[in-house]
Design a protein around this motif. Structure first.
Motif, short mmCIF file in Angstrom:
data_model
loop_
_atom_site.label_atom_id
_atom_site.label_comp_id
_atom_site.label_asym_id
_atom_site.label_seq_id
_atom_site.Cartn_x
_atom_site.Cartn_y
_atom_site.Cartn_z
N TRP A 57 4.55 3.79 -5.94
CA TRP A 57 3.95 4.54 -4.83
C TRP A 57 4.93 5.58 -4.30
O TRP A 57 4.54 6.71 -3.98
CB TRP A 57 3.52 3.61 -3.70
CG TRP A 57 2.23 2.87 -3.92
CD1 TRP A 57 2.04 1.53 -3.83
CD2 TRP A 57 0.96 3.42 -4.24
NE1 TRP A 57 0.73 1.22 -4.09
CE2 TRP A 57 0.03 2.38 -4.34
CE3 TRP A 57 0.49 4.72 -4.46
CZ2 TRP A 57 -1.31 2.56 -4.64
CZ3 TRP A 57 -0.85 4.91 -4.76
CH2 TRP A 57 -1.73 3.84 -4.85
N PHE A 58 6.21 5.22 -4.19
CA PHE A 58 7.18 6.20 -3.70
C PHE A 58 7.36 7.34 -4.71
O PHE A 58 7.47 8.50 -4.31
CB PHE A 58 8.53 5.57 -3.38
CG PHE A 58 9.47 6.58 -2.80
CD1 PHE A 58 9.32 6.99 -1.48
CD2 PHE A 58 10.47 7.16 -3.55
CE1 PHE A 58 10.15 7.96 -0.93
CE2 PHE A 58 11.31 8.12 -3.01
CZ PHE A 58 11.15 8.52 -1.70
N ARG A 98 12.74 4.36 5.13
CA ARG A 98 13.53 3.57 6.08
C ARG A 98 14.82 3.07 5.41
O ARG A 98 15.86 3.00 6.03
CB ARG A 98 12.71 2.38 6.59
CG ARG A 98 13.41 1.61 7.70
CD ARG A 98 12.54 0.48 8.26
NE ARG A 98 11.28 0.98 8.76
CZ ARG A 98 10.08 0.47 8.42
NH1 ARG A 98 10.01 -0.54 7.59
NH2 ARG A 98 8.98 0.97 8.92
N ASN A 99 14.72 2.72 4.14
CA ASN A 99 15.88 2.28 3.36
C ASN A 99 16.44 3.47 2.57
O ASN A 99 16.70 3.36 1.37
CB ASN A 99 15.49 1.16 2.40
CG ASN A 99 15.06 -0.08 3.13
OD1 ASN A 99 15.60 -0.39 4.18
ND2 ASN A 99 14.08 -0.77 2.60
N TYR A 100 16.63 4.57 3.25
CA TYR A 100 17.00 5.86 2.66
C TYR A 100 18.13 5.75 1.66
O TYR A 100 18.07 6.33 0.58
CB TYR A 100 17.38 6.81 3.80
CG TYR A 100 17.59 8.23 3.37
CD1 TYR A 100 16.50 9.07 3.17
CD2 TYR A 100 18.86 8.74 3.17
CE1 TYR A 100 16.68 10.38 2.78
CE2 TYR A 100 19.05 10.06 2.78
CZ TYR A 100 17.95 10.87 2.59
OH TYR A 100 18.12 12.16 2.19
N GLN A 134 0.82 -1.20 0.00
CA GLN A 134 0.00 0.00 0.00
C GLN A 134 0.87 1.26 0.00
O GLN A 134 2.07 1.21 0.25
CB GLN A 134 -0.91 -0.01 1.23
CG GLN A 134 -1.87 -1.18 1.27
CD GLN A 134 -2.82 -1.17 0.09
OE1 GLN A 134 -3.30 -0.13 -0.33
NE2 GLN A 134 -3.07 -2.34 -0.47
N PHE A 135 0.23 2.40 -0.23
CA PHE A 135 0.93 3.68 -0.37
C PHE A 135 1.82 3.98 0.83
O PHE A 135 3.02 4.22 0.68
CB PHE A 135 -0.10 4.80 -0.58
CG PHE A 135 0.51 6.17 -0.68
CD1 PHE A 135 1.09 6.58 -1.86
CD2 PHE A 135 0.51 7.04 0.40
CE1 PHE A 135 1.66 7.84 -1.97
CE2 PHE A 135 1.06 8.30 0.30
CZ PHE A 135 1.64 8.69 -0.89
N PHE A 136 1.26 3.98 2.02
CA PHE A 136 2.03 4.36 3.21
C PHE A 136 3.12 3.33 3.54
O PHE A 136 4.18 3.70 4.02
CB PHE A 136 1.11 4.60 4.41
CG PHE A 136 0.25 5.81 4.23
CD1 PHE A 136 0.80 7.08 4.24
CD2 PHE A 136 -1.12 5.69 4.03
CE1 PHE A 136 0.02 8.21 4.06
CE2 PHE A 136 -1.91 6.81 3.85
CZ PHE A 136 -1.33 8.08 3.86
N ASP A 137 2.85 2.06 3.27
CA ASP A 137 3.87 1.04 3.48
C ASP A 137 5.06 1.26 2.55
O ASP A 137 6.21 1.13 2.95
CB ASP A 137 3.30 -0.36 3.24
CG ASP A 137 2.23 -0.73 4.23
OD1 ASP A 137 2.29 -0.23 5.38
OD2 ASP A 137 1.32 -1.50 3.86
N ARG A 165 7.00 4.40 3.70
CA ARG A 165 7.73 4.08 4.92
C ARG A 165 8.95 3.21 4.61
O ARG A 165 10.04 3.45 5.12
CB ARG A 165 6.79 3.38 5.91
CG ARG A 165 7.36 3.21 7.29
CD ARG A 165 6.38 2.59 8.28
NE ARG A 165 5.05 3.19 8.23
CZ ARG A 165 3.94 2.53 7.85
NH1 ARG A 165 4.00 1.26 7.53
NH2 ARG A 165 2.78 3.14 7.84
N THR A 166 8.76 2.20 3.77
CA THR A 166 9.86 1.31 3.41
C THR A 166 10.98 2.07 2.70
O THR A 166 12.16 1.90 3.00
CB THR A 166 9.35 0.17 2.50
OG1 THR A 166 8.36 -0.57 3.22
CG2 THR A 166 10.48 -0.74 2.08
#
Length: 106
Positions: free
Chosen positions: A28-29, A12-14, A2-5, A8-9
């Motif tokens: 999505w990102f 988090r994996n910047y 999903q969009f927010f997942d 966030r992923t």
């Protein structure tokens, strides 16, 4: 995913250039980065510049991971810099389905 997942992923994996990212995570990102940049532009040029710079490294990282998912090196994203046809080639790669099973990138 999903969009927010996905957002966030990716955040988090910047700066993680290893591993794989599926199509949903990538798209999505990219949608999030585009919307964030558009909203920031409303507040001014400097805010937009800050948001763009902050999201640049995660965008490059998720793009590399997306290319890993289709068994290509992350360096292939540089093909997009070739005038006229480069962006068409990388766009074609971005929409390819994930390769099932493990590949040389995980």
């Amino acid at each position: 995913m999903q969009f927010f997942d996905a957002v966030r992923t990716c955040l988090r994996n910047y700066a993680t250039f290893r591993g794989r990212a599926g199509r949903p995570e990538f798209w999505w990102f990219m949608l999030f980065a585009t919307l964030a940049s558009m909203v920031a532009a409303v507040f001014g040029e400097r805010i937009n510049l800050v948001v763009t710079v902050l999201l640049l490294l995660p965008a490059i990282a998720v793009t590399a991971r997306r290319l890993h998912d289709i068994d290509r090196s992350g360096w292939w994203q540089l093909v997009g810099m070739v005038p006229l046809v480069g962006w068409i080639v990388v766009l074609y790669w971005y929409v390819q389905p994930s390769q099932p099973g493990p590949n040389r990138f995980g």
